[in-house]
Design a protein around this motif. Sequence first.
Motif, PDB file in Angstrom:
ATOM      1  N   TYR A  98       0.919  -1.242   0.103  1.00  0.00           N
ATOM      2  CA  TYR A  98      -0.094  -0.216   0.047  1.00  0.00           C
ATOM      3  C   TYR A  98       0.751   1.201  -0.238  1.00  0.00           C
ATOM      4  CZ  TYR A  98      -3.672  -3.082   0.585  1.00  0.00           C
ATOM      5  OH  TYR A  98      -4.740  -4.338   0.303  1.00  0.00           O
ATOM      6  N   SER A  99       2.039   1.284  -0.154  1.00  0.00           N
ATOM      7  CA  SER A  99       2.882   2.431  -0.055  1.00  0.00           C
ATOM      8  C   SER A  99       2.456   3.457  -1.312  1.00  0.00           C
ATOM      9  CB  SER A  99       4.439   2.018  -0.672  1.00  0.00           C
ATOM     10  OG  SER A  99       4.546   1.419  -1.701  1.00  0.00           O
ATOM     11  N   SER A 100       2.005   3.114  -2.569  1.00  0.00           N
ATOM     12  CA  SER A 100       1.586   3.960  -3.400  1.00  0.00           C
ATOM     13  C   SER A 100       0.213   4.830  -3.023  1.00  0.00           C
ATOM     14  CB  SER A 100       1.327   3.162  -4.738  1.00  0.00           C
ATOM     15  OG  SER A 100       0.189   2.207  -4.714  1.00  0.00           O
ATOM     16  N   VAL A 101      -0.410   4.343  -1.885  1.00  0.00           N
ATOM     17  CA  VAL A 101      -1.809   4.682  -1.590  1.00  0.00           C
ATOM     18  C   VAL A 101      -1.481   5.696  -0.589  1.00  0.00           C
ATOM     19  CG1 VAL A 101      -3.903   4.314  -0.486  1.00  0.00           C
ATOM     20  CG2 VAL A 101      -2.925   2.643  -2.053  1.00  0.00           C
ATOM     21  N   TYR A 102      -0.595   5.651   0.363  1.00  0.00           N
ATOM     22  CA  TYR A 102      -0.374   6.546   1.432  1.00  0.00           C
ATOM     23  C   TYR A 102       0.767   7.514   1.324  1.00  0.00           C
ATOM     24  CZ  TYR A 102      -2.927   3.341   4.574  1.00  0.00           C
ATOM     25  OH  TYR A 102      -3.809   2.525   5.205  1.00  0.00           O
ATOM     26  N   ASN A 103       0.663   8.670   1.574  1.00  0.00           N
ATOM     27  CA  ASN A 103       1.748   9.617   1.502  1.00  0.00           C
ATOM     28  C   ASN A 103       2.583   9.530   2.731  1.00  0.00           C
ATOM     29  OD1 ASN A 103       1.093  11.029  -0.873  1.00  0.00           O
ATOM     30  ND2 ASN A 103      -0.372  12.590   0.125  1.00  0.00           N
ATOM     31  N   SER A 104       1.919   9.380   3.876  1.00  0.00           N
ATOM     32  CA  SER A 104       2.389   9.171   5.369  1.00  0.00           C
ATOM     33  C   SER A 104       1.425   8.332   6.136  1.00  0.00           C
ATOM     34  CB  SER A 104       2.702  10.298   6.094  1.00  0.00           C
ATOM     35  OG  SER A 104       1.481  10.992   6.444  1.00  0.00           O
ATOM     36  N   ILE A 105       2.231   7.660   7.068  1.00  0.00           N
ATOM     37  CA  ILE A 105       1.364   6.562   7.849  1.00  0.00           C
ATOM     38  C   ILE A 105       2.075   6.837   9.534  1.00  0.00           C
ATOM     39  CG2 ILE A 105       2.301   4.730   7.361  1.00  0.00           C
ATOM     40  CD1 ILE A 105      -0.460   3.271   8.117  1.00  0.00           C
ATOM     41  N   SER A 106       1.243   7.102  10.350  1.00  0.00           N
ATOM     42  CA  SER A 106       1.804   7.240  11.717  1.00  0.00           C
ATOM     43  C   SER A 106       2.411   5.931  12.534  1.00  0.00           C
ATOM     44  CB  SER A 106       1.051   7.907  12.598  1.00  0.00           C
ATOM     45  OG  SER A 106       0.063   6.977  13.178  1.00  0.00           O
ATOM     46  N   MET A 107       3.394   5.916  12.982  1.00  0.00           N
ATOM     47  CA  MET A 107       3.929   4.665  13.892  1.00  0.00           C
ATOM     48  C   MET A 107       2.974   4.133  14.769  1.00  0.00           C
ATOM     49  SD  MET A 107       6.872   4.041  12.730  1.00  0.00           S
ATOM     50  CE  MET A 107       8.491   3.821  13.164  1.00  0.00           C
ATOM     51  N   GLU A 108       2.105   5.223  15.421  1.00  0.00           N
ATOM     52  CA  GLU A 108       1.107   4.882  16.340  1.00  0.00           C
ATOM     53  C   GLU A 108       0.040   3.682  15.626  1.00  0.00           C
ATOM     54  OE1 GLU A 108      -2.272   6.771  19.171  1.00  0.00           O
ATOM     55  OE2 GLU A 108      -0.557   7.695  18.742  1.00  0.00           O
ATOM     56  N   THR A 109      -0.249   4.267  14.361  1.00  0.00           N
ATOM     57  CA  THR A 109      -1.146   3.430  13.485  1.00  0.00           C
ATOM     58  C   THR A 109      -0.884   2.202  13.296  1.00  0.00           C
ATOM     59  OG1 THR A 109      -2.219   5.407  12.729  1.00  0.00           O
ATOM     60  CG2 THR A 109      -2.849   3.572  11.429  1.00  0.00           C
ATOM     61  N   LEU A 110       0.451   1.976  12.940  1.00  0.00           N
ATOM     62  CA  LEU A 110       1.100   0.819  12.500  1.00  0.00           C
ATOM     63  C   LEU A 110       0.974  -0.074  13.661  1.00  0.00           C
ATOM     64  CD1 LEU A 110       3.761   1.743   9.966  1.00  0.00           C
ATOM     65  CD2 LEU A 110       1.724   0.757   9.571  1.00  0.00           C
ATOM     66  N   SER A 111       1.552   0.373  14.916  1.00  0.00           N
ATOM     67  CA  SER A 111       1.799  -0.297  16.134  1.00  0.00           C
ATOM     68  C   SER A 111       0.334  -0.748  16.510  1.00  0.00           C
ATOM     69  CB  SER A 111       2.074   0.635  17.252  1.00  0.00           C
ATOM     70  OG  SER A 111       2.158   0.150  18.491  1.00  0.00           O
ATOM     71  N   ASP A 112      -0.753   0.048  16.420  1.00  0.00           N
ATOM     72  CA  ASP A 112      -1.969  -0.607  16.715  1.00  0.00           C
ATOM     73  C   ASP A 112      -2.505  -1.677  15.670  1.00  0.00           C
ATOM     74  OD1 ASP A 112      -2.291   1.259  18.753  1.00  0.00           O
ATOM     75  OD2 ASP A 112      -3.462   2.832  17.506  1.00  0.00           O
ATOM     76  N   MET A 113      -2.209  -1.400  14.471  1.00  0.00           N
ATOM     77  CA  MET A 113      -2.524  -2.430  13.238  1.00  0.00           C
ATOM     78  C   MET A 113      -1.708  -3.853  13.569  1.00  0.00           C
ATOM     79  SD  MET A 113      -2.865  -0.306  10.012  1.00  0.00           S
ATOM     80  CE  MET A 113      -3.099  -1.577   8.885  1.00  0.00           C
ATOM     81  N   PHE A 114      -0.362  -3.701  13.831  1.00  0.00           N
ATOM     82  CA  PHE A 114       0.363  -4.935  14.010  1.00  0.00           C
ATOM     83  C   PHE A 114       0.912  -5.454  15.285  1.00  0.00           C
ATOM     84  CE2 PHE A 114       0.376  -3.050   9.680  1.00  0.00           C
ATOM     85  CZ  PHE A 114       0.220  -4.313   8.819  1.00  0.00           C
ATOM     86  N   GLY A 115       0.237  -5.001  16.388  1.00  0.00           N
ATOM     87  CA  GLY A 115       0.636  -5.413  17.642  1.00  0.00           C
ATOM     88  C   GLY A 115       2.075  -5.228  18.018  1.00  0.00           C
ATOM     89  N   SER A 116       2.805  -4.372  17.467  1.00  0.00           N
ATOM     90  CA  SER A 116       4.117  -4.004  17.893  1.00  0.00           C
ATOM     91  C   SER A 116       4.186  -2.747  18.601  1.00  0.00           C
ATOM     92  CB  SER A 116       5.006  -3.801  16.525  1.00  0.00           C
ATOM     93  OG  SER A 116       4.758  -5.045  15.927  1.00  0.00           O
ATOM     94  N   SER A 117       5.333  -2.517  19.460  1.00  0.00           N
ATOM     95  CA  SER A 117       5.700  -1.500  20.227  1.00  0.00           C
ATOM     96  C   SER A 117       6.065  -0.395  19.281  1.00  0.00           C
ATOM     97  CB  SER A 117       6.449  -1.588  21.201  1.00  0.00           C
ATOM     98  OG  SER A 117       7.851  -2.001  20.681  1.00  0.00           O
ATOM     99  N   HIS A 118       6.189   0.744  19.596  1.00  0.00           N
ATOM    100  CA  HIS A 118       6.991   1.792  18.747  1.00  0.00           C
ATOM    101  C   HIS A 118       8.301   1.577  18.667  1.00  0.00           C
ATOM    102  CE1 HIS A 118       3.579   4.547  18.433  1.00  0.00           C
ATOM    103  NE2 HIS A 118       3.259   4.517  19.642  1.00  0.00           N
ATOM    104  N   CYS A 119       9.042   1.019  19.692  1.00  0.00           N
ATOM    105  CA  CYS A 119      10.264   0.661  19.743  1.00  0.00           C
ATOM    106  C   CYS A 119      10.726  -0.396  18.694  1.00  0.00           C
ATOM    107  CB  CYS A 119      10.866   0.298  20.987  1.00  0.00           C
ATOM    108  SG  CYS A 119      12.495  -0.238  21.198  1.00  0.00           S
ATOM    109  N   ALA A 120       9.827  -1.331  18.780  1.00  0.00           N
ATOM    110  CA  ALA A 120      10.170  -2.345  17.498  1.00  0.00           C
ATOM    111  C   ALA A 120      10.077  -1.997  16.109  1.00  0.00           C
ATOM    112  CB  ALA A 120       9.223  -3.414  17.775  1.00  0.00           C
TER     113      ALA A 120
END
Length: 128
Positions: A98-120
């Motif tokens: 989906y890189s062509s769809v997003y201009n940016s995406i927050s680390m918080e959103t990715l963390s929520d979606m994938f169950g990973s910590s910001h540090c990871a």
Amino acid sequence: MAAHENDAHQRVISKQLLHQLQVGEQQSMLGPAESMREHVVAASKAMKLGDWKTCHSFIINEKMNGILWDLFPEADKVRKKLVRKIQEESLKTYVFTYSSVYNSISMETLSDMFGSSHCALHHQQDDH
């Protein structure tokens, strides 16, 4: 494969998996996965959508445990590591797909979606 889906010159790691994915996408309705191959194809499709939980459920379940995972020494450690790798690879695949769809995406959103910590997530970003 997700990063170079439309690149005809990209070397494919597994032609058999690519073929199975293409066949699976052409079928309008699929029944429940029965064979190990069907489980892997279904998990791959879920991973492409960034749905790591569904991917996980196709790879680690009672049927797959009996066929494969329970045969490993320290099977619980193997499954635990596999869950982490499914999360990581689902995140990578989602970003590539989906890189062509997003201009940016927050680390918080990715963390929520994938169950990973910001540090990871930062660690993964630094590795690539």
